[in-house]
Design an enzyme around this catalytic site. Sequence first.
Site, PDB file in Angstrom:
ATOM      1  N   PHE A  78       3.171   6.965  90.087  1.00 13.33           N
ATOM      2  CA  PHE A  78       3.324   8.419  90.179  1.00 13.33           C
ATOM      3  C   PHE A  78       4.478   8.836  91.095  1.00 13.33           C
ATOM      4  CE2 PHE A  78       1.072   7.843  94.183  1.00 13.33           C
ATOM      5  CZ  PHE A  78       1.626   8.827  94.981  1.00 13.33           C
ATOM      6  N   CYS A 104       7.706   3.655  98.187  1.00 13.98           N
ATOM      7  CA  CYS A 104       7.541   2.223  98.463  1.00 13.98           C
ATOM      8  C   CYS A 104       8.604   1.746  99.430  1.00 13.98           C
ATOM      9  CB  CYS A 104       7.597   1.421  97.181  1.00 13.98           C
ATOM     10  SG  CYS A 104       9.220   1.457  96.447  1.00 13.98           S
ATOM     11  N   SER A 144       0.794  -0.369  92.486  1.00 14.54           N
ATOM     12  CA  SER A 144       0.169  -1.006  93.647  1.00 14.54           C
ATOM     13  C   SER A 144      -0.014  -2.513  93.386  1.00 14.54           C
ATOM     14  CB  SER A 144      -1.157  -0.325  93.961  1.00 14.54           C
ATOM     15  OG  SER A 144      -1.936  -0.240  92.795  1.00 14.54           O
ATOM     16  N   GLU A 199      -1.472  -0.810 102.926  1.00 19.60           N
ATOM     17  CA  GLU A 199      -0.553   0.315 102.718  1.00 19.60           C
ATOM     18  C   GLU A 199      -1.348   1.621 102.839  1.00 19.60           C
ATOM     19  OE1 GLU A 199       0.783   0.653  98.599  1.00 19.60           O
ATOM     20  OE2 GLU A 199       2.797   1.086  99.326  1.00 19.60           O
ATOM     21  N   GLU A 249      -0.356   8.804  84.771  1.00 19.21           N
ATOM     22  CA  GLU A 249      -1.075   9.950  84.187  1.00 19.21           C
ATOM     23  C   GLU A 249      -1.151  11.115  85.169  1.00 19.21           C
ATOM     24  OE1 GLU A 249      -2.084   6.991  85.083  1.00 19.21           O
ATOM     25  OE2 GLU A 249      -4.238   6.819  85.412  1.00 19.21           O
ATOM     26  N   ARG A 250      -0.723  10.880  86.435  1.00 19.60           N
ATOM     27  CA  ARG A 250      -0.820  11.961  87.419  1.00 19.60           C
ATOM     28  C   ARG A 250       0.344  12.946  87.329  1.00 19.60           C
ATOM     29  NH1 ARG A 250      -2.288   8.464  92.703  1.00 19.60           N
ATOM     30  NH2 ARG A 250      -2.570   6.633  91.420  1.00 19.60           N
ATOM     31  N   LYS A 258       4.855   3.883  79.586  1.00 21.22           N
ATOM     32  CA  LYS A 258       3.522   4.394  79.919  1.00 21.22           C
ATOM     33  C   LYS A 258       3.615   4.893  81.368  1.00 21.22           C
ATOM     34  CE  LYS A 258       0.083   3.971  81.845  1.00 21.22           C
ATOM     35  NZ  LYS A 258      -0.349   4.980  82.873  1.00 21.22           N
TER      36      LYS A 258
HETATM   37  P1  NAD Z   1      -1.029   2.492  90.625  1.00 21.73           P
HETATM   38  O1  NAD Z   1      -1.028   1.012  90.759  1.00 21.73           O
HETATM   39  O2  NAD Z   1      -2.309   3.221  90.834  1.00 21.73           O
HETATM   40  O3  NAD Z   1      -0.545   2.908  89.147  1.00 21.73           O
HETATM   41  C1  NAD Z   1       0.620   2.378  88.576  1.00 21.73           C
HETATM   42  C2  NAD Z   1       0.442   2.344  87.063  1.00 21.73           C
HETATM   43  O4  NAD Z   1      -0.637   1.474  86.735  1.00 21.73           O
HETATM   44  C3  NAD Z   1       0.118   3.700  86.452  1.00 21.73           C
HETATM   45  O5  NAD Z   1       0.860   3.855  85.271  1.00 21.73           O
HETATM   46  C4  NAD Z   1      -1.369   3.617  86.190  1.00 21.73           C
HETATM   47  O6  NAD Z   1      -1.776   4.370  85.065  1.00 21.73           O
HETATM   48  C5  NAD Z   1      -1.597   2.147  85.933  1.00 21.73           C
HETATM   49  N1  NAD Z   1      -2.923   1.696  86.339  1.00 21.73           N
HETATM   50  C6  NAD Z   1      -3.712   2.269  87.295  1.00 21.73           C
HETATM   51  N2  NAD Z   1      -4.871   1.589  87.393  1.00 21.73           N
HETATM   52  C7  NAD Z   1      -4.815   0.580  86.519  1.00 21.73           C
HETATM   53  C8  NAD Z   1      -5.711  -0.485  86.167  1.00 21.73           C
HETATM   54  N3  NAD Z   1      -6.887  -0.634  86.775  1.00 21.73           N
HETATM   55  N4  NAD Z   1      -5.334  -1.348  85.216  1.00 21.73           N
HETATM   56  C9  NAD Z   1      -4.156  -1.224  84.606  1.00 21.73           C
HETATM   57  N5  NAD Z   1      -3.264  -0.241  84.898  1.00 21.73           N
HETATM   58  C10 NAD Z   1      -3.585   0.645  85.842  1.00 21.73           C
HETATM   59  O7  NAD Z   1       0.120   3.024  91.579  1.00 21.73           O
HETATM   60  P2  NAD Z   1       0.445   4.534  91.976  1.00 21.73           P
HETATM   61  O8  NAD Z   1      -0.609   5.020  92.904  1.00 21.73           O
HETATM   62  O9  NAD Z   1       0.785   5.324  90.776  1.00 21.73           O
HETATM   63  O10 NAD Z   1       1.810   4.326  92.785  1.00 21.73           O
HETATM   64  C11 NAD Z   1       1.848   4.021  94.146  1.00 21.73           C
HETATM   65  C12 NAD Z   1       1.986   2.533  94.373  1.00 21.73           C
HETATM   66  O11 NAD Z   1       3.161   2.039  93.749  1.00 21.73           O
HETATM   67  C13 NAD Z   1       2.138   2.199  95.844  1.00 21.73           C
HETATM   68  O12 NAD Z   1       1.414   1.015  96.097  1.00 21.73           O
HETATM   69  C14 NAD Z   1       3.626   1.947  95.986  1.00 21.73           C
HETATM   70  O13 NAD Z   1       3.997   1.120  97.066  1.00 21.73           O
HETATM   71  C15 NAD Z   1       3.934   1.300  94.688  1.00 21.73           C
HETATM   72  N6  NAD Z   1       5.348   1.391  94.372  1.00 21.73           N
HETATM   73  C16 NAD Z   1       6.070   0.243  94.437  1.00 21.73           C
HETATM   74  C17 NAD Z   1       7.416   0.281  94.173  1.00 21.73           C
HETATM   75  C18 NAD Z   1       8.230  -0.973  94.221  1.00 21.73           C
HETATM   76  O14 NAD Z   1       9.319  -0.967  93.713  1.00 21.73           O
HETATM   77  N7  NAD Z   1       7.740  -2.054  94.796  1.00 21.73           N
HETATM   78  C19 NAD Z   1       8.038   1.489  93.834  1.00 21.73           C
HETATM   79  C20 NAD Z   1       7.251   2.641  93.766  1.00 21.73           C
HETATM   80  C21 NAD Z   1       5.896   2.573  94.032  1.00 21.73           C
END
Ligand code: NAD
Length: 497
Positions: free
Chosen positions: A147, A279, A224, A381, A174-175, A171
């Site tokens: 998101f 991140c 994450s 985090e 969804e937020r 994909k």
């Molecule tokens: P998230 O892991 O909750 O979601 C990321 C994606 O995974 C979304 O599209 C979501 O729909 C999907 N998803 C969520 N739950 C899932 C599940 N159980 N099974 C399969 N897919 C699922 O992350 P977020 O809260 O949207 O974003 C924040 C996180 O992303 C933080 O941990 C941040 O550090 C990380 N991030 C990392 C980088 C990097 O380059 N390393 C960059 C930006 C964000």
Amino acid sequence: MRQVDHFIAGDSPAANRKHKIWNPSTGEVQAEVPLGGAALLDQAVTAAKKVQPEWAATNPQRRARVMFKFKELVEAHKQELAELLASEHGKVVEDAHGDVQRGLEVIEYACGIPQALKGEYTQGAGPGIDVYSMRQPLGIGAGITPFNFPAMIPMWMFGMAIAAGNAFILKPSERDPSVPVRLAELFLEAGAPEGLLQVVHGDKEMVDAILDHPDIPAISFVGSSDIAQYIYSRGTANAKRVQAFGGAKNHGIVMPDADLDQVVGDLAGAAFGSAGERCMALPVVVPVGEDTAERLREKLIPAINALRVGVSTDAEAHYGPVVTPEHKARVEQWIDTAEKEGAEVVIDGRGFTLQGHENGFFVGPTLLDRVTPDMESYKEEIFGPVLQIVRAKDFEEAVRLPSEHQYGNGVAIFTRNGHAAREFASRVNVGMVGINVPIPVPVSYHSFGGWKRSGFGDIDQYGMEGLKFWTKAKKVTQRWPDGGGDGSNAFVIPTMG
Ligand code: NAD
């Protein structure tokens, strides 16, 4: 209520399940997005398969023209995109401009695809033998994005994948799914064939369908760490190419000789900008030596107290709300945990409300001192406007802390000492290093990627690494005999000797 739809070739079926999209500044639900599954994905894959071969056969200069046109269109719609993004994410509009801009820079790089795709050639590798290599697209690439950068990260992925000749299925989170859809609309307007870039919405059900789809050979994920590891494991078990980037806990090392006024300004932006939901934020500061810690703390307190928290359209605000009510509760819980673990809550952002916007998901800026490496609130985090001070006794401890942390995304060192900076950069076990640069996100012609639990897989995002990820190398060894044969024994492994 506003409905956000999938962006696929053909009509999308009616949704059984929907997800609400908040306006984090007001605390109101402003739209809904459908959550799709395997059948919808199949429809998108079928459409992508139809157009991809012709796109791959389109010469790279023509593909670059679509990228150029897309860049122009995004620039022309930047304000609209930034406002839409800010309204769903909560970051302030000026910061949302940066989100769009950092994605566009990868599109600019992708405009150079004819140059980047030029292969290697050796004439006369053996008698009458030449060898050349080329990079060919994989077919259909998929991207699953978080998101926190709903414009930048999708553009990092589809910019490189599509320029290289692939079709792409995105994909997004969804937020805040509206900006990814707008980008796909603009891409179509730029002259891309329908079906080349599609957006499917969903949660785990859709992600699992992507992970298991036999016609999607490569997946790029950002989110994450636990989910990144799941994506990597399940995707690679299905013999796909996967890069999966995870969470982070970036440290800022402050050496005794650092310019503390500059450091405080840098830290305030890097720890609290975008409410800490980056991140590459700097949520941990490591002053080296007690004297540095005391001097830094004295300067940090007034700087943090002066931060202005506001709605995303407030041009004076330094940062806005966090993304959802659940996330606000989680960040506040981490502050509770830190306090229970023995951290000193120097500035407390819990229970913060913004006058006139009492239902918004705001968290006040928080400063925690005397945080130690054994605390859960240090190990995990927080992803909120919370800065933790971890005091190091010397340089060696300052190198060790980020090196031994489970995450290894980014790190920064603030110093005037070139030798210390050089030593630090070479020894620290982290993927991206800043030297007096608080948020060291590499420019688009280098590449982006963290280490340890911040990155699963071998290949970085964007730049030549991105191009490698979205293509496979073909190597051709050719001989054009003159009819006389070369007299070699065909039963012996050929050598060039
Ligand atoms: P998230 O892991 O909750 O979601 C990321 C994606 O995974 C979304 O599209 C979501 O729909 C999907 N998803 C969520 N739950 C899932 C599940 N159980 N099974 C399969 N897919 C699922 O992350 P977020 O809260 O949207 O974003 C924040 C996180 O992303 C933080 O941990 C941040 O550090 C990380 N991030 C990392 C980088 C990097 O380059 N390393 C960059 C930006 C964000």
